[in-house]
Scaffold this active site. Sequence first.
Site, mmCIF file in Angstrom:
data_model
loop_
_atom_site.group_PDB
_atom_site.id
_atom_site.type_symbol
_atom_site.label_atom_id
_atom_site.label_comp_id
_atom_site.label_asym_id
_atom_site.label_seq_id
_atom_site.Cartn_x
_atom_site.Cartn_y
_atom_site.Cartn_z
ATOM 1 N N ASP B 386 -6.614 -6.647 -13.709
ATOM 2 C CA ASP B 386 -5.703 -6.002 -12.764
ATOM 3 C C ASP B 386 -5.426 -6.847 -11.519
ATOM 4 O O ASP B 386 -4.318 -6.840 -10.987
ATOM 5 C CB ASP B 386 -6.273 -4.644 -12.330
ATOM 6 C CG ASP B 386 -6.301 -3.653 -13.487
ATOM 7 O OD1 ASP B 386 -5.568 -3.880 -14.470
ATOM 8 O OD2 ASP B 386 -7.061 -2.674 -13.411
ATOM 9 N N ILE B 387 -6.429 -7.582 -11.048
ATOM 10 C CA ILE B 387 -6.271 -8.343 -9.807
ATOM 11 C C ILE B 387 -5.358 -9.553 -9.965
ATOM 12 O O ILE B 387 -5.091 -10.273 -9.006
ATOM 13 C CB ILE B 387 -7.638 -8.810 -9.257
ATOM 14 C CG1 ILE B 387 -8.366 -9.671 -10.283
ATOM 15 C CG2 ILE B 387 -8.478 -7.630 -8.838
ATOM 16 C CD1 ILE B 387 -9.603 -10.347 -9.731
#
Lengths: 98, 456
Positions: B386-387
Amino acid sequence: MEQQIDWITNLYVFVLASFVGLELIHNVSRLLHTPLMSLTNAISSIALVGSLLLAGSGGSLLAVLLGTAAVIASSINAVGGFLITDRILRMFRKKNDR
Amino acid sequence: MVEHWVQLAYLVAATLFILSLRWMNEVRTARLGNWAGSIGMAIAVVATLGKPEIHSFLWIGVALVIGVAIGTPMALLMPMTAVPQRTALSHAFGALAAGLVGTAEYYLRGRTLGAGATAILCAEVLLGFLTFTGSLLAFGKLHEILPTRPILYPGRNFVSLAVLALAILSAFWLASAPTPHGILFGFFIVLSLLFGVLLVLPIGGADMPTVISILNAYAGLSASFMGFLLNNKLLILAGALDGSSGLILSIQMCKAMNRSFTNVLFGAVGHAVETAAPHRDGRSIQGYTPQEASTVFEGARAVVVVPGYGMAAAQAQHVVKELTDRLSSRGVDVKFGIHPVAGRMPGHMNVLLAEADVSYDRLVEMEQINPLFPETDVVIIVGANDITNPAARTRPDSPLYGMPILEVDKAKTILFIKRSMATGFAGVDNDLFYLSKTMMVFGDAKKVLNELIAAL
Protein backbone atom coordinates in the site's frame (compact mmCIF):
# COMPACT_ATOMS: atom_id res chain seq x y z
CA MET A 1 -5.74 11.90 57.39
CA GLU A 2 -7.27 14.17 54.80
CA GLN A 3 -5.66 13.89 51.42
CA GLN A 4 -5.08 17.30 49.88
CA ILE A 5 -4.13 17.58 46.25
CA ASP A 6 -1.89 20.47 45.44
CA TRP A 7 -3.73 21.11 42.18
CA ILE A 8 -1.98 24.25 41.02
CA THR A 9 1.58 23.04 41.52
CA ASN A 10 0.73 19.66 40.02
CA LEU A 11 -0.88 21.23 36.98
CA TYR A 12 2.14 23.50 36.53
CA VAL A 13 4.41 20.49 36.45
CA PHE A 14 2.07 18.58 34.14
CA VAL A 15 1.67 21.40 31.61
CA LEU A 16 5.34 22.38 31.58
CA ALA A 17 6.51 18.78 31.34
CA SER A 18 4.11 18.14 28.45
CA PHE A 19 5.51 21.09 26.53
CA VAL A 20 9.08 20.02 27.23
CA GLY A 21 8.13 16.54 26.06
CA LEU A 22 6.47 17.76 22.85
CA GLU A 23 9.43 19.99 22.08
CA LEU A 24 12.04 17.27 22.71
CA ILE A 25 10.23 14.46 20.93
CA HIS A 26 9.55 16.60 17.91
CA ASN A 27 13.27 16.65 17.21
CA VAL A 28 13.80 12.91 17.37
CA SER A 29 14.73 11.49 13.99
CA ARG A 30 12.27 8.95 12.55
CA LEU A 31 15.18 6.57 12.39
CA LEU A 32 14.98 6.30 16.17
CA HIS A 33 11.23 6.06 16.67
CA THR A 34 11.27 2.46 17.88
CA PRO A 35 13.97 2.98 20.53
CA LEU A 36 12.28 6.28 21.44
CA MET A 37 9.04 4.46 22.11
CA SER A 38 10.71 1.76 24.13
CA LEU A 39 12.60 4.42 26.12
CA THR A 40 9.47 6.43 26.93
CA ASN A 41 7.73 3.18 27.75
CA ALA A 42 10.51 2.40 30.21
CA ILE A 43 10.19 5.89 31.69
CA SER A 44 6.45 5.42 32.15
CA SER A 45 7.30 2.56 34.48
CA ILE A 46 7.78 5.40 36.98
CA ALA A 47 4.45 4.01 38.23
CA LEU A 48 6.91 1.82 40.13
CA VAL A 49 7.25 4.66 42.68
CA GLY A 50 3.54 4.52 43.53
CA SER A 51 3.65 0.72 43.53
CA LEU A 52 6.56 0.65 46.00
CA LEU A 53 4.78 3.06 48.35
CA LEU A 54 1.71 0.83 48.28
CA ALA A 55 3.56 -2.47 48.69
CA GLY A 56 5.68 -1.12 51.54
CA SER A 57 2.89 0.69 53.37
CA GLY A 58 2.64 -2.23 55.77
CA GLY A 59 -1.11 -1.71 55.70
CA SER A 60 -3.87 -4.12 54.92
CA LEU A 61 -3.63 -7.37 53.01
CA LEU A 62 -5.22 -5.62 50.01
CA ALA A 63 -2.45 -3.01 49.93
CA VAL A 64 0.29 -5.63 50.11
CA LEU A 65 -1.39 -7.86 47.53
CA LEU A 66 -2.12 -5.22 44.92
CA GLY A 67 1.10 -3.36 45.73
CA THR A 68 3.25 -6.45 45.23
CA ALA A 69 1.52 -7.24 41.95
CA ALA A 70 2.01 -3.63 40.83
CA VAL A 71 5.72 -3.69 41.74
CA ILE A 72 6.18 -6.91 39.76
CA ALA A 73 4.40 -5.47 36.73
CA SER A 74 6.13 -2.11 36.71
CA SER A 75 9.58 -3.54 37.38
CA ILE A 76 9.18 -5.89 34.41
CA ASN A 77 8.32 -2.77 32.41
CA ALA A 78 11.32 -0.82 33.74
CA VAL A 79 14.02 -3.47 33.47
CA GLY A 80 12.76 -4.83 30.16
CA GLY A 81 12.26 -1.39 28.68
CA PHE A 82 15.71 0.00 29.38
CA LEU A 83 17.50 -3.23 28.45
CA ILE A 84 15.79 -3.62 25.09
CA THR A 85 16.32 0.04 24.24
CA ASP A 86 20.03 -0.40 24.77
CA ARG A 87 19.99 -3.60 22.74
CA ILE A 88 18.28 -1.82 19.86
CA LEU A 89 20.56 1.21 20.01
CA ARG A 90 23.71 -0.91 20.00
CA MET A 91 22.73 -2.10 16.54
CA PHE A 92 22.61 1.35 14.99
CA ARG A 93 25.98 1.78 13.36
CA LYS A 94 27.31 3.95 10.63
CA LYS A 95 29.96 2.37 8.51
CA ASN A 96 32.28 4.21 6.23
CA ASP A 97 32.70 1.23 4.01
CA ARG A 98 32.96 3.21 0.84
CA MET B 1 14.32 16.19 56.79
CA VAL B 2 14.46 12.89 54.90
CA GLU B 3 11.63 14.15 52.71
CA HIS B 4 13.81 17.01 51.46
CA TRP B 5 16.50 14.61 50.32
CA VAL B 6 13.92 12.41 48.68
CA GLN B 7 12.49 15.38 46.80
CA LEU B 8 15.98 16.44 45.76
CA ALA B 9 16.67 12.93 44.46
CA TYR B 10 13.37 13.05 42.54
CA LEU B 11 14.47 16.32 40.98
CA VAL B 12 17.72 14.71 39.85
CA ALA B 13 15.75 11.79 38.40
CA ALA B 14 13.41 14.19 36.59
CA THR B 15 16.38 16.04 35.10
CA LEU B 16 17.87 12.75 33.93
CA PHE B 17 14.59 11.79 32.24
CA ILE B 18 14.53 15.08 30.34
CA LEU B 19 18.17 14.67 29.36
CA SER B 20 17.50 11.13 28.23
CA LEU B 21 14.90 12.36 25.71
CA ARG B 22 17.20 15.19 24.67
CA TRP B 23 19.98 12.71 23.95
CA MET B 24 17.60 10.44 22.12
CA ASN B 25 17.46 13.06 19.36
CA GLU B 26 20.44 11.65 17.54
CA VAL B 27 22.05 8.27 17.14
CA ARG B 28 25.41 9.48 18.46
CA THR B 29 24.06 10.25 21.94
CA ALA B 30 21.06 7.91 22.05
CA ARG B 31 22.69 5.18 24.13
CA LEU B 32 23.81 7.79 26.64
CA GLY B 33 20.20 8.93 26.77
CA ASN B 34 19.03 5.45 27.62
CA TRP B 35 21.60 5.26 30.39
CA ALA B 36 20.45 8.60 31.77
CA GLY B 37 16.90 7.28 31.83
CA SER B 38 17.81 4.07 33.60
CA ILE B 39 19.95 5.86 36.19
CA GLY B 40 17.08 8.28 36.76
CA MET B 41 14.77 5.33 37.38
CA ALA B 42 17.26 3.71 39.77
CA ILE B 43 17.57 6.97 41.72
CA ALA B 44 13.78 7.28 41.89
CA VAL B 45 13.47 3.73 43.28
CA VAL B 46 16.20 4.13 45.88
CA ALA B 47 14.84 7.51 47.01
CA THR B 48 11.35 6.05 47.35
CA LEU B 49 12.65 3.17 49.43
CA GLY B 50 14.22 5.76 51.76
CA LYS B 51 10.87 7.37 52.47
CA PRO B 52 9.59 6.96 56.05
CA GLU B 53 6.22 5.78 54.69
CA ILE B 54 7.80 2.49 53.71
CA HIS B 55 7.47 0.17 56.65
CA SER B 56 8.11 -3.24 55.21
CA PHE B 57 10.61 -4.30 52.60
CA LEU B 58 9.80 -8.00 52.44
CA TRP B 59 7.21 -7.95 49.66
CA ILE B 60 8.97 -5.17 47.82
CA GLY B 61 12.10 -7.30 47.71
CA VAL B 62 10.23 -10.38 46.53
CA ALA B 63 8.36 -8.39 43.87
CA LEU B 64 11.48 -6.69 42.55
CA VAL B 65 13.31 -10.00 42.26
CA ILE B 66 10.40 -11.52 40.33
CA GLY B 67 10.10 -8.43 38.11
CA VAL B 68 13.79 -8.41 37.23
CA ALA B 69 13.77 -12.17 36.69
CA ILE B 70 10.96 -11.85 34.15
CA GLY B 71 11.92 -8.52 32.57
CA THR B 72 15.57 -9.33 31.85
CA PRO B 73 15.14 -12.44 29.69
CA MET B 74 12.18 -10.78 27.98
CA ALA B 75 14.46 -7.99 26.84
CA LEU B 76 17.58 -9.98 26.06
CA LEU B 77 16.23 -13.13 24.43
CA MET B 78 13.43 -11.79 22.29
CA PRO B 79 14.34 -11.67 18.60
CA MET B 80 14.41 -8.23 17.01
CA THR B 81 11.45 -9.04 14.79
CA ALA B 82 9.42 -9.36 18.00
CA VAL B 83 10.11 -5.80 19.16
CA PRO B 84 6.58 -4.54 18.40
CA GLN B 85 4.86 -7.20 20.47
CA ARG B 86 7.38 -6.86 23.28
CA THR B 87 6.67 -3.15 23.39
CA ALA B 88 2.94 -3.80 23.53
CA LEU B 89 3.44 -6.26 26.37
CA SER B 90 5.59 -3.75 28.22
CA HIS B 91 2.87 -1.11 27.89
CA ALA B 92 0.44 -3.62 29.35
CA PHE B 93 2.58 -4.21 32.43
CA GLY B 94 3.24 -0.54 33.16
CA ALA B 95 -0.42 0.32 32.76
CA LEU B 96 -1.51 -2.61 34.92
CA ALA B 97 0.65 -1.26 37.75
CA ALA B 98 -1.02 2.16 37.53
CA GLY B 99 -4.48 0.57 37.48
CA LEU B 100 -3.73 -1.64 40.50
CA VAL B 101 -2.31 1.22 42.55
CA GLY B 102 -5.35 3.35 41.77
CA THR B 103 -7.67 0.51 42.74
CA ALA B 104 -5.96 -0.01 46.08
CA GLU B 105 -5.96 3.73 46.76
CA TYR B 106 -9.70 3.86 46.23
CA TYR B 107 -10.53 0.95 48.50
CA LEU B 108 -8.04 1.94 51.19
CA ARG B 109 -8.52 5.66 51.49
CA GLY B 110 -11.43 6.44 49.24
CA ARG B 111 -13.26 8.18 52.05
CA THR B 112 -10.50 10.75 52.48
CA LEU B 113 -10.55 11.69 48.80
CA GLY B 114 -12.48 14.72 47.66
CA ALA B 115 -14.45 14.87 44.44
CA GLY B 116 -11.52 16.16 42.38
CA ALA B 117 -9.14 13.55 43.75
CA THR B 118 -11.63 10.77 43.06
CA ALA B 119 -12.13 12.04 39.52
CA ILE B 120 -8.41 11.98 38.78
CA LEU B 121 -8.15 8.55 40.40
CA CYS B 122 -10.88 7.33 38.07
CA ALA B 123 -9.00 8.77 35.09
CA GLU B 124 -5.87 6.93 36.24
CA VAL B 125 -7.73 3.65 36.66
CA LEU B 126 -9.64 3.97 33.38
CA LEU B 127 -6.50 4.68 31.34
CA GLY B 128 -4.48 2.10 33.25
CA PHE B 129 -6.88 -0.78 32.75
CA LEU B 130 -7.93 0.04 29.20
CA THR B 131 -4.26 0.24 28.22
CA PHE B 132 -3.69 -3.07 29.99
CA THR B 133 -6.28 -5.05 28.05
CA GLY B 134 -5.79 -3.04 24.85
CA SER B 135 -2.05 -3.71 24.88
CA LEU B 136 -2.52 -7.39 25.69
CA LEU B 137 -4.83 -7.67 22.69
CA ALA B 138 -2.35 -5.78 20.53
CA PHE B 139 0.33 -8.17 21.76
CA GLY B 140 -1.85 -11.13 20.80
CA LYS B 141 -2.43 -9.75 17.33
CA LEU B 142 1.22 -8.82 16.77
CA HIS B 143 2.39 -12.19 18.01
CA GLU B 144 -0.24 -13.80 15.80
CA ILE B 145 -1.80 -15.74 18.65
CA LEU B 146 -4.96 -13.89 17.66
CA PRO B 147 -6.09 -13.16 14.10
CA THR B 148 -4.32 -10.05 12.82
CA ARG B 149 -7.31 -9.14 10.70
CA PRO B 150 -9.60 -6.46 12.11
CA ILE B 151 -12.37 -8.16 14.06
CA LEU B 152 -15.58 -6.43 13.11
CA TYR B 153 -19.17 -6.80 14.20
CA PRO B 154 -22.19 -4.68 13.37
CA GLY B 155 -22.74 -1.64 15.57
CA ARG B 156 -19.26 -1.83 17.05
CA ASN B 157 -18.82 1.94 17.24
CA PHE B 158 -22.06 2.22 19.15
CA VAL B 159 -21.07 -0.53 21.57
CA SER B 160 -17.62 0.98 22.20
CA LEU B 161 -18.97 4.45 22.76
CA ALA B 162 -21.74 3.14 25.00
CA VAL B 163 -19.22 1.31 27.17
CA LEU B 164 -17.03 4.42 27.35
CA ALA B 165 -20.03 6.62 28.19
CA LEU B 166 -21.09 4.22 30.91
CA ALA B 167 -17.57 4.25 32.36
CA ILE B 168 -17.45 8.05 32.38
CA LEU B 169 -20.90 8.21 33.94
CA SER B 170 -19.80 5.82 36.70
CA ALA B 171 -16.71 7.96 37.26
CA PHE B 172 -18.91 11.04 37.71
CA TRP B 173 -21.09 9.16 40.12
CA LEU B 174 -18.08 7.93 42.11
CA ALA B 175 -16.60 11.42 42.24
CA SER B 176 -19.78 13.07 43.42
CA ALA B 177 -20.80 10.39 45.94
CA PRO B 178 -20.01 11.43 49.53
CA THR B 179 -18.86 7.93 50.54
CA PRO B 180 -16.90 5.33 48.58
CA HIS B 181 -18.98 2.92 46.57
CA GLY B 182 -17.05 -0.31 46.32
CA ILE B 183 -19.40 -2.20 43.99
CA LEU B 184 -19.78 0.66 41.53
CA PHE B 185 -15.99 1.03 41.48
CA GLY B 186 -15.67 -2.67 40.66
CA PHE B 187 -18.14 -2.19 37.82
CA PHE B 188 -16.09 0.81 36.64
CA ILE B 189 -12.95 -1.37 36.51
CA VAL B 190 -14.77 -4.00 34.44
CA LEU B 191 -15.95 -1.30 32.01
CA SER B 192 -12.39 0.04 31.68
CA LEU B 193 -11.01 -3.42 30.95
CA LEU B 194 -13.78 -4.04 28.45
CA PHE B 195 -13.26 -0.73 26.68
CA GLY B 196 -9.59 -1.57 26.12
CA VAL B 197 -10.63 -4.76 24.34
CA LEU B 198 -13.24 -2.98 22.22
CA LEU B 199 -10.70 -0.31 21.29
CA VAL B 200 -8.18 -2.71 19.77
CA LEU B 201 -10.51 -5.44 18.46
CA PRO B 202 -11.36 -3.67 15.16
CA ILE B 203 -7.73 -2.80 14.45
CA GLY B 204 -5.73 -4.59 11.81
CA GLY B 205 -2.02 -5.13 11.47
CA ALA B 206 -1.24 -2.10 9.35
CA ASP B 207 -2.82 0.26 11.89
CA MET B 208 -0.72 -1.12 14.72
CA PRO B 209 1.90 1.68 14.60
CA THR B 210 -0.79 4.23 15.45
CA VAL B 211 -2.39 2.11 18.12
CA ILE B 212 0.85 1.23 19.88
CA SER B 213 1.69 4.94 19.99
CA ILE B 214 -1.68 5.82 21.50
CA LEU B 215 -1.38 3.08 24.11
CA ASN B 216 2.07 4.46 24.91
CA ALA B 217 0.51 7.87 25.57
CA TYR B 218 -2.30 6.42 27.69
CA ALA B 219 0.13 4.47 29.90
CA GLY B 220 2.09 7.68 30.49
CA LEU B 221 -0.98 9.73 31.30
CA SER B 222 -2.14 7.09 33.74
CA ALA B 223 1.17 7.32 35.62
CA SER B 224 0.94 11.10 35.52
CA PHE B 225 -2.54 11.08 37.10
CA MET B 226 -1.22 8.77 39.79
CA GLY B 227 1.31 11.51 40.47
CA PHE B 228 -1.48 14.04 40.97
CA LEU B 229 -3.02 11.83 43.57
CA LEU B 230 0.24 11.26 45.42
CA ASN B 231 1.36 14.87 44.95
CA ASN B 232 4.46 13.37 43.37
CA LYS B 233 6.03 15.75 40.83
CA LEU B 234 8.36 13.10 39.43
CA LEU B 235 5.45 10.85 38.49
CA ILE B 236 3.60 13.76 36.92
CA LEU B 237 6.62 14.81 34.90
CA ALA B 238 7.70 11.37 33.72
CA GLY B 239 4.13 10.44 32.83
CA ALA B 240 3.64 13.68 30.91
CA LEU B 241 6.87 13.12 28.95
CA ASP B 242 5.64 9.68 27.97
CA GLY B 243 2.19 11.04 27.16
CA SER B 244 3.53 13.71 24.84
CA SER B 245 5.84 11.24 23.12
CA GLY B 246 2.96 8.87 22.42
CA LEU B 247 0.84 11.76 21.22
CA ILE B 248 3.43 13.03 18.75
CA LEU B 249 4.14 9.57 17.41
CA SER B 250 0.48 8.78 16.92
CA ILE B 251 -0.15 12.10 15.15
CA GLN B 252 2.79 11.41 12.84
CA MET B 253 1.53 7.90 12.14
CA CYS B 254 -1.94 9.26 11.36
CA LYS B 255 -0.50 11.78 8.94
CA ALA B 256 1.52 9.09 7.24
CA MET B 257 -1.65 7.08 6.70
CA ASN B 258 -3.86 10.03 5.91
CA ARG B 259 -6.22 9.32 8.79
CA SER B 260 -7.70 11.91 11.10
CA PHE B 261 -6.44 11.89 14.64
CA THR B 262 -9.91 12.25 16.20
CA ASN B 263 -10.96 9.07 14.41
CA VAL B 264 -8.12 7.24 15.99
CA LEU B 265 -8.73 8.65 19.48
CA PHE B 266 -12.19 7.18 19.42
CA GLY B 267 -10.92 3.84 18.31
CA ALA B 268 -12.32 4.18 14.82
CA VAL B 269 -9.03 3.19 13.23
CA GLY B 270 -8.91 0.29 10.89
CA HIS B 271 -12.25 0.71 9.20
CA ALA B 272 -11.57 -2.29 7.10
CA VAL B 273 -12.08 -0.95 3.66
CA GLU B 274 -14.27 -3.50 2.01
CA THR B 275 -12.33 -4.76 -0.92
CA ALA B 276 -12.74 -2.33 -3.74
CA ALA B 277 -13.17 -4.23 -6.97
CA PRO B 278 -9.75 -4.50 -8.57
CA HIS B 279 -9.27 -2.17 -11.52
CA ARG B 280 -8.01 -4.98 -13.66
CA ASP B 281 -9.42 -3.64 -16.93
CA GLY B 282 -8.29 -6.79 -18.66
CA ARG B 283 -4.68 -6.09 -17.83
CA SER B 284 -2.48 -8.99 -16.95
CA ILE B 285 0.41 -9.43 -14.61
CA GLN B 286 3.72 -10.71 -15.83
CA GLY B 287 5.52 -12.93 -13.36
CA TYR B 288 9.27 -13.45 -13.66
CA THR B 289 11.74 -15.88 -12.15
CA PRO B 290 14.48 -14.51 -9.91
CA GLN B 291 17.01 -15.42 -12.63
CA GLU B 292 15.17 -13.34 -15.21
CA ALA B 293 14.74 -10.52 -12.71
CA SER B 294 18.45 -10.43 -11.90
CA THR B 295 19.13 -9.05 -15.39
CA VAL B 296 17.68 -5.67 -14.39
CA PHE B 297 20.83 -4.99 -12.44
CA GLU B 298 22.91 -4.98 -15.64
CA GLY B 299 24.23 -1.48 -15.87
CA ALA B 300 22.17 -0.25 -12.92
CA ARG B 301 23.91 2.51 -10.97
CA ALA B 302 21.32 3.63 -8.43
CA VAL B 303 19.14 1.15 -6.55
CA VAL B 304 16.59 1.83 -3.82
CA VAL B 305 15.20 -0.91 -1.59
CA VAL B 306 11.70 -0.35 -0.19
CA PRO B 307 11.01 -2.71 2.72
CA GLY B 308 7.63 -3.40 4.32
CA TYR B 309 6.09 -5.71 6.86
CA GLY B 310 6.65 -8.67 4.52
CA MET B 311 10.39 -8.30 5.07
CA ALA B 312 9.86 -8.63 8.82
CA ALA B 313 7.45 -11.53 8.42
CA ALA B 314 9.92 -13.43 6.23
CA GLN B 315 12.85 -12.39 8.46
CA ALA B 316 14.51 -11.34 5.23
CA GLN B 317 16.51 -8.35 6.52
CA HIS B 318 19.82 -10.24 6.50
CA VAL B 319 19.35 -11.47 2.93
CA VAL B 320 18.38 -7.96 1.86
CA LYS B 321 21.62 -6.72 3.36
CA GLU B 322 23.54 -9.46 1.52
CA LEU B 323 21.98 -8.46 -1.79
CA THR B 324 22.76 -4.79 -1.25
CA ASP B 325 26.35 -5.66 -0.31
CA ARG B 326 26.67 -7.57 -3.55
CA LEU B 327 25.34 -4.61 -5.48
CA SER B 328 27.53 -2.15 -3.61
CA SER B 329 30.61 -4.19 -4.45
CA ARG B 330 29.71 -3.71 -8.12
CA GLY B 331 29.79 0.03 -7.58
CA VAL B 332 26.01 0.45 -7.40
CA ASP B 333 24.70 3.18 -5.12
CA VAL B 334 22.20 1.49 -2.79
CA LYS B 335 19.78 3.30 -0.50
CA PHE B 336 16.74 2.26 1.50
CA GLY B 337 13.45 4.15 1.24
CA ILE B 338 11.64 4.00 4.57
CA HIS B 339 7.96 4.86 4.79
CA PRO B 340 6.92 6.10 8.26
CA VAL B 341 4.27 3.41 8.70
CA ALA B 342 6.11 0.51 7.10
CA GLY B 343 5.94 -2.39 9.53
CA ARG B 344 4.09 -2.78 12.77
CA MET B 345 5.45 0.05 14.89
CA PRO B 346 7.07 3.44 14.29
CA GLY B 347 10.64 2.95 13.10
CA HIS B 348 10.22 -0.84 12.77
CA MET B 349 12.12 -1.14 9.44
CA ASN B 350 15.04 0.91 10.73
CA VAL B 351 15.52 -1.45 13.66
CA LEU B 352 15.43 -4.57 11.50
CA LEU B 353 17.89 -3.16 8.99
CA ALA B 354 20.14 -1.95 11.78
CA GLU B 355 20.05 -5.50 13.13
CA ALA B 356 21.21 -6.73 9.74
CA ASP B 357 24.09 -4.27 10.05
CA VAL B 358 22.95 -1.82 7.39
CA SER B 359 24.67 1.52 7.94
CA TYR B 360 21.99 3.90 9.18
CA ASP B 361 22.99 6.74 6.85
CA ARG B 362 21.58 4.60 4.03
CA LEU B 363 18.13 4.52 5.60
CA VAL B 364 16.43 7.46 3.92
CA GLU B 365 13.10 8.94 4.98
CA MET B 366 10.23 9.28 2.54
CA GLU B 367 10.55 13.04 1.97
CA GLN B 368 14.25 12.74 1.14
CA ILE B 369 14.02 9.66 -1.05
CA ASN B 370 11.04 10.71 -3.18
CA PRO B 371 12.93 13.31 -5.26
CA LEU B 372 15.57 10.65 -5.97
CA PHE B 373 13.27 8.12 -7.64
CA PRO B 374 13.40 9.63 -11.17
CA GLU B 375 17.17 9.01 -11.15
CA THR B 376 16.82 5.52 -9.70
CA ASP B 377 17.46 2.64 -12.06
CA VAL B 378 15.91 -0.16 -10.02
CA VAL B 379 13.54 -0.10 -7.04
CA ILE B 380 13.32 -3.39 -5.14
CA ILE B 381 10.10 -3.70 -3.17
CA VAL B 382 10.31 -6.32 -0.44
CA GLY B 383 7.06 -7.11 1.32
CA ALA B 384 5.52 -3.65 0.97
CA ASN B 385 2.40 -2.79 -0.98
CA ASP B 386 0.00 0.00 0.00
CA ILE B 387 2.79 2.47 0.81
CA THR B 388 3.93 2.32 -2.82
CA ASN B 389 0.51 2.40 -4.50
CA PRO B 390 0.25 5.30 -6.96
CA ALA B 391 -3.54 5.18 -6.53
CA ALA B 392 -2.87 7.36 -3.47
CA ARG B 393 -2.00 10.15 -5.93
CA THR B 394 -4.09 9.34 -8.97
CA ARG B 395 -7.40 7.71 -7.97
CA PRO B 396 -9.70 9.91 -5.88
CA ASP B 397 -12.05 6.94 -5.40
CA SER B 398 -9.34 4.82 -3.79
CA PRO B 399 -9.36 4.34 -0.01
CA LEU B 400 -5.66 5.14 -0.12
CA TYR B 401 -6.19 8.45 -1.90
CA GLY B 402 -4.26 11.26 -0.21
CA MET B 403 -1.90 9.03 1.74
CA PRO B 404 1.73 10.05 1.28
CA ILE B 405 3.54 7.25 -0.54
CA LEU B 406 6.98 6.33 -1.76
CA GLU B 407 6.83 7.38 -5.40
CA VAL B 408 8.50 4.27 -6.74
CA ASP B 409 6.54 4.46 -10.01
CA LYS B 410 8.91 7.24 -11.08
CA ALA B 411 11.90 4.90 -11.08
CA LYS B 412 13.08 3.30 -14.32
CA THR B 413 12.44 -0.31 -13.30
CA ILE B 414 10.48 -1.81 -10.42
CA LEU B 415 11.32 -5.23 -9.03
CA PHE B 416 8.35 -6.23 -6.93
CA ILE B 417 8.87 -9.21 -4.64
CA LYS B 418 5.54 -10.47 -3.39
CA ARG B 419 4.39 -13.59 -1.63
CA SER B 420 1.18 -13.97 -3.60
CA MET B 421 -1.26 -11.98 -5.64
CA ALA B 422 -3.22 -11.01 -2.50
CA THR B 423 -3.95 -7.30 -2.12
CA GLY B 424 -2.38 -5.18 0.61
CA PHE B 425 -3.94 -4.42 3.97
CA ALA B 426 -6.33 -1.89 2.51
CA GLY B 427 -7.61 -4.50 0.08
CA VAL B 428 -6.76 -2.28 -2.85
CA ASP B 429 -5.26 -3.40 -6.09
CA ASN B 430 -1.89 -1.85 -6.87
CA ASP B 431 -1.51 -0.22 -10.30
CA LEU B 432 2.22 -0.84 -10.08
CA PHE B 433 1.67 -4.53 -10.84
CA TYR B 434 0.49 -3.72 -14.36
CA LEU B 435 3.15 -1.24 -15.42
CA SER B 436 5.36 -2.45 -18.23
CA LYS B 437 8.42 -1.43 -16.22
CA THR B 438 7.39 -3.62 -13.30
CA MET B 439 8.79 -7.11 -12.87
CA MET B 440 6.76 -9.16 -10.44
CA VAL B 441 8.60 -11.98 -8.71
CA PHE B 442 6.33 -14.19 -6.62
CA GLY B 443 7.53 -16.20 -3.65
CA ASP B 444 8.83 -16.00 -0.12
CA ALA B 445 10.98 -12.86 0.15
CA LYS B 446 13.93 -14.70 1.65
CA LYS B 447 13.91 -17.43 -0.98
CA VAL B 448 13.53 -15.02 -3.89
CA LEU B 449 16.32 -12.77 -2.61
CA ASN B 450 18.64 -15.74 -2.13
CA GLU B 451 18.02 -16.83 -5.71
CA LEU B 452 18.59 -13.29 -6.91
CA ILE B 453 21.94 -13.19 -5.13
CA ALA B 454 22.88 -16.53 -6.62
CA ALA B 455 22.00 -15.28 -10.09
CA LEU B 456 24.08 -12.12 -9.79
